[in-house]
Design an enzyme around this catalytic site. Sequence first.
Site, short mmCIF file in Angstrom:
data_model
loop_
_atom_site.label_atom_id
_atom_site.label_comp_id
_atom_site.label_asym_id
_atom_site.label_seq_id
_atom_site.Cartn_x
_atom_site.Cartn_y
_atom_site.Cartn_z
N GLU A 41 0.82 -1.22 0.00
CA GLU A 41 0.00 0.00 0.00
C GLU A 41 0.86 1.27 0.00
O GLU A 41 2.06 1.22 0.25
CB GLU A 41 -0.94 0.01 1.20
CG GLU A 41 -0.23 -0.02 2.55
CD GLU A 41 -1.03 0.65 3.66
OE1 GLU A 41 -1.43 1.82 3.50
OE2 GLU A 41 -1.22 0.00 4.71
N LYS A 59 -2.93 -1.72 15.74
CA LYS A 59 -2.34 -0.94 16.83
C LYS A 59 -3.33 -0.78 17.96
O LYS A 59 -4.53 -0.70 17.72
CB LYS A 59 -2.02 0.47 16.33
CG LYS A 59 -0.75 0.58 15.59
CD LYS A 59 -0.26 2.03 15.64
CE LYS A 59 1.07 2.12 14.96
NZ LYS A 59 0.95 2.13 13.51
N1 PSU Z 1 -2.43 1.57 10.85
C1 PSU Z 1 -1.09 1.65 10.97
N2 PSU Z 1 -0.39 2.27 9.98
C2 PSU Z 1 -0.99 2.79 8.88
C3 PSU Z 1 -2.40 2.68 8.76
C4 PSU Z 1 -3.08 2.06 9.76
O1 PSU Z 1 -0.55 1.18 11.94
O2 PSU Z 1 -0.31 3.36 8.01
C5 PSU Z 1 -3.09 3.21 7.54
C6 PSU Z 1 -3.44 2.06 6.57
O3 PSU Z 1 -3.33 2.53 5.25
C7 PSU Z 1 -4.89 1.78 6.90
C8 PSU Z 1 -5.38 3.17 7.20
O4 PSU Z 1 -5.61 1.19 5.84
O5 PSU Z 1 -4.34 3.80 7.91
C9 PSU Z 1 -6.65 3.17 8.01
O6 PSU Z 1 -7.14 4.46 8.11
P1 PSU Z 1 -8.56 4.73 8.78
O7 PSU Z 1 -8.36 4.42 10.22
O8 PSU Z 1 -8.80 6.19 8.53
O9 PSU Z 1 -9.53 3.85 8.10
#
Ligand code: PSU
Length: 299
Positions: free
Chosen positions: A25, A159
């Site tokens: 990604e 996390k």
């Molecule tokens: N969690 C991490 N590192 C990240 C992300 C999530 O530890 O870089 C990124 C990933 O791309 C994930 C996105 O798909 O954040 C999720 O964002 P949201 O919580 O806004 O859906």
Amino acid sequence: MRSFLELSPEVKNAIESNAPVVALESTIISHGMPYPKNLETALSLENVVREHDAIPATIAVIDGKIKVGLSREELEFMAKAKDVLKLSRMDLPYAISQKKNGATTVAATMICAHLAGIKVFATGGVGGVHRSVEKTFDISADLFELSKTPVLVVSAGVKSILDIPKTLEVLETLGVTVVGYKTEDFPSFYSRSSGSKLYMRVDTPKEAANLFETRMKMGIDGGMLLANPISKEEEIEPEKISIVIKEALLLAEKKGISGKDVTPFLLSKIVEKLPQALDANISLVKSNAALAAEVAKNL
Ligand code: PSU
Ligand code: MN
């Protein structure tokens, strides 16, 4: 739909010849890590996949085109550019129709990988149910994507900025196969355990590949989450990281951070307060890329 895709010659060739390919990604590059560590990480992830005899396909939207397999210049652009959107299912078509630049989250990367015919994807952590969900309703679209799109995602769990038990409940409700790699404990990204138990475990890439193939052959929609814990050497003690996460969460609340900005804000605050967290993050994504390559070879 394929007209929206631009495959690099290497990725195109690999897909056509049925060679193992691992999707990567770009939100992790544009919104998940600071420059220049983000670029170094993006490059070394590609190397790790190659060392394991698979072809890396980093995915991003550039000038409204879904690029599958980025050149060195494109990776640099994604690492440095400031006005890059953070794309999920809802706004992927917006970025394409408006000819914008966007980094793909887990959800958007799964959609693009599937369109390109790639079945395995390595990341760090997927999004999930936020701790303040009863106030904010903040549940990542990543979870719903996992229930819809047939891609196997390798992550180090999620996390603990998130509510891990609730995240696992939602995954269960959505019917996502969540399986531990050599563990029965759902990992919490920086730490090997979260205290939440898993119902399924595999011990080899072949078993993981078999499980996913079985799911697909049975005609069950959606993907699978292979939870690969960080190494013992790089893990951060839960007590140490939980203090940092609590501070980051308080700051986000105080500043009124909401929506798409929550995850990138928390990630940057954690690394500001504990630089060791960035090294741990890089190490676990590399390990996920290696495992993803091994699984792809067995599919
Ligand atoms: N969690 C991490 N590192 C990240 C992300 C999530 O530890 O870089 C990124 C990933 O791309 C994930 C996105 O798909 O954040 C999720 O964002 P949201 O919580 O806004 O859906
Ligand atoms: Mn959200």
